[in-house]
Design a protein around this motif. Structure first.
Motif, mmCIF file in Angstrom:
data_model
loop_
_atom_site.group_PDB
_atom_site.id
_atom_site.type_symbol
_atom_site.label_atom_id
_atom_site.label_comp_id
_atom_site.label_asym_id
_atom_site.label_seq_id
_atom_site.Cartn_x
_atom_site.Cartn_y
_atom_site.Cartn_z
ATOM 1 N N THR A 222 42.063 -23.647 26.800
ATOM 2 C CA THR A 222 43.125 -22.844 27.129
ATOM 3 C C THR A 222 43.070 -22.571 28.475
ATOM 4 O O THR A 222 42.113 -22.530 29.031
ATOM 5 C CB THR A 222 43.198 -21.504 26.087
ATOM 6 O OG1 THR A 222 42.103 -20.504 26.489
ATOM 7 C CG2 THR A 222 43.286 -21.768 24.662
ATOM 8 N N TYR B 81 43.563 -15.174 27.319
ATOM 9 C CA TYR B 81 42.864 -15.179 26.110
ATOM 10 C C TYR B 81 43.067 -16.210 25.469
ATOM 11 O O TYR B 81 44.120 -17.061 25.659
ATOM 12 C CB TYR B 81 43.410 -13.954 25.409
ATOM 13 C CG TYR B 81 43.430 -12.601 25.938
ATOM 14 C CD1 TYR B 81 42.475 -11.765 26.637
ATOM 15 C CD2 TYR B 81 44.830 -12.219 26.293
ATOM 16 C CE1 TYR B 81 42.929 -10.474 27.212
ATOM 17 C CE2 TYR B 81 45.091 -10.879 27.240
ATOM 18 C CZ TYR B 81 44.234 -10.262 27.415
ATOM 19 O OH TYR B 81 44.598 -9.226 28.148
ATOM 20 N N SER C 249 43.947 -16.531 22.807
ATOM 21 C CA SER C 249 45.105 -16.324 21.712
ATOM 22 C C SER C 249 46.385 -16.447 22.531
ATOM 23 O O SER C 249 47.398 -16.232 21.806
ATOM 24 C CB SER C 249 44.863 -14.988 21.031
ATOM 25 O OG SER C 249 44.697 -13.875 22.148
ATOM 26 N N SER D 48 48.348 -10.238 21.452
ATOM 27 C CA SER D 48 47.786 -11.408 20.869
ATOM 28 C C SER D 48 46.351 -11.087 20.443
ATOM 29 O O SER D 48 45.692 -11.860 19.380
ATOM 30 C CB SER D 48 47.933 -12.766 21.559
ATOM 31 O OG SER D 48 47.039 -12.840 22.444
ATOM 32 N N LEU D 49 45.562 -10.231 21.102
ATOM 33 C CA LEU D 49 44.360 -10.086 20.679
ATOM 34 C C LEU D 49 43.914 -9.288 19.444
ATOM 35 O O LEU D 49 42.880 -9.363 18.741
ATOM 36 C CB LEU D 49 43.568 -8.858 21.826
ATOM 37 C CG LEU D 49 43.186 -9.557 23.111
ATOM 38 C CD1 LEU D 49 43.017 -8.620 24.184
ATOM 39 C CD2 LEU D 49 42.124 -10.665 23.152
ATOM 40 N N ARG E 21 44.706 -10.349 16.619
ATOM 41 C CA ARG E 21 44.342 -11.399 15.666
ATOM 42 C C ARG E 21 42.719 -11.702 15.995
ATOM 43 O O ARG E 21 42.089 -12.005 14.916
ATOM 44 C CB ARG E 21 45.207 -12.523 15.600
ATOM 45 C CG ARG E 21 45.079 -13.594 14.737
ATOM 46 C CD ARG E 21 45.867 -14.852 14.978
ATOM 47 N NE ARG E 21 45.724 -15.587 16.338
ATOM 48 C CZ ARG E 21 45.160 -16.676 16.367
ATOM 49 N NH1 ARG E 21 44.284 -17.055 15.503
ATOM 50 N NH2 ARG E 21 45.062 -17.139 17.778
ATOM 51 N N ILE E 22 42.461 -11.814 17.186
ATOM 52 C CA ILE E 22 41.199 -12.250 17.380
ATOM 53 C C ILE E 22 39.918 -11.317 17.946
ATOM 54 O O ILE E 22 38.764 -12.043 18.022
ATOM 55 C CB ILE E 22 41.158 -13.640 18.343
ATOM 56 C CG1 ILE E 22 41.576 -13.057 19.677
ATOM 57 C CG2 ILE E 22 42.197 -14.611 17.745
ATOM 58 C CD1 ILE E 22 41.644 -14.080 20.911
ATOM 59 N N ASN F 298 38.054 -18.642 17.887
ATOM 60 C CA ASN F 298 39.027 -19.299 18.864
ATOM 61 C C ASN F 298 39.116 -20.903 18.104
ATOM 62 O O ASN F 298 38.641 -21.147 17.174
ATOM 63 C CB ASN F 298 38.319 -19.300 19.877
ATOM 64 C CG ASN F 298 37.033 -19.979 20.336
ATOM 65 O OD1 ASN F 298 36.553 -21.005 19.662
ATOM 66 N ND2 ASN F 298 36.620 -19.832 21.499
#
Length: 300
Positions: free
Chosen positions: A163, A167, A169, A175-176, A178-179, A217
């Protein structure tokens, strides 16, 4: 420990975001914060010439305990008698000269007691860079294979997993959820003065989470953002990116009179801005803190 094979390849390291773009994305932070990121640039191409194996998870409390039991190594927080940092419910950050969020250094705190409950599956924290290197060297000698801390370039390459966003994500801090285990509504309940910096979601973890509790990831690595800051091998150099070699950069030489080692990725108490893939933080090698842990690389 479980490892993931990271392929050789090229990527763009660092960030070229302007202070204006960052201020728009993180309006709760004072603008001067965005003027102190010169070490994130210039963006430069890096080539990782050989595949390597990276720990799928951060080193856990249980793994660190087994290392101590088998090796006889004494962590610096115990060996020097000064301890580490920790959370105490009735501690007031205003009583600290620096306004520190945690109490310390005190002998009562160490890798075994950061002031909050952890199981063997949580990431070990309150360890120094020297402690991390000692574990890697002992494991190398024991198994006859080379274990080490990742270079800073390897770390960012693995974190990004192809990416170029803030991030793994995406660009949106939300979006953090989720990860990553970062500073959110659960943590902010214990530090209400920093409520404005918290992400709005509840992830169920006011402190560290068991490793692998969030989605990995694209390359199968967990907690590259959040949970615990991760020591890397490199000394920090403010202008190193301007002179970094293309192939397998190792960081600058140790500065005269001492220096600081880089740590990456953010932690359970880190605001989303500081958990970006490109963000660089650093401390002296003997620093021990309730947010800082490690992840290992094994050479292929």
């Amino acid at each position: 420990m479980r490892f993931v094979r990271i392929p050789a390849g090229e990527f763009l390291m660092g960030s070229e975001e302007s202070p204006e773009a960052l201020a728009a994305a993180f309006p709760a932070l004072p603008r001067e914060r965005f003027l102190k990121l010169t070490d994130e640039g210039p963006v430069h191409r890096v080539r990782i010439t050989k595949p390597f194996l990276m720990g799928r998870h951060e080193v856990t409390v249980g793994q660190f305990r087994r290392f101590l039991q088998a090796s006889g190594y004494v962590p610096e927080s115990i060996a020097d008698g000064t301890g580490g940092y920790g959370w105490r419910k009735d501690y007031d950050p205003a009583t600290s000269p620096r306004g520190d969020a945690f109490e310390g250094r005190l002998p009562r705190y160490s890798w075994a007691d950061p002031g909050f409950a952890q199981t063997d599956d949580h990431p070990v924290v309150n360890i120094t860079w020297n402690d991390a290197v000692a574990l890697a060297e002992w494991l190398s000698k024991t198994e006859g294979r080379r274990y080490r801390l990742p270079t800073e370039a390897e770390w960012e390459y693995a974190c990004r997993a192809g990416t170029r966003t803030r991030y793994a994500s995406g660009d949106d801090p939300r979006s953090l959820a989720r990860i990553a285990n970062v500073f959110d509504a659960d943590s902010a309940a214990l530090w209400p003065r920093w409520q404005a910096m918290a992400l709005p979601h509840h992830d169920g973890h006011a402190f560290t989470a068991p490793v692998g509790s969030f989605a990995p990831n694209a390359w199968g690595l967990y907690d590259m953002h959040g949970n615990a800051w991760e020591w890397v091998a490199d000394w920090h150099g403010e202008d190193y990116y301007a002179q970094s070699p293309l192939d397998d950069p190792q960081g600058p030489p140790k500065p005269a009179g001492g220096g600081v080692k880089v740590r990456r990725g953010g932690s359970w108490h880190t605001w989303a801005f500081y958990a970006r893939s490109s963000f660089r933080n650093w401390n002296a090698p003997d620093t021990r803190y309730t947010l800082v842990g490690m992840r290992l690389v094994r050479e292929d």
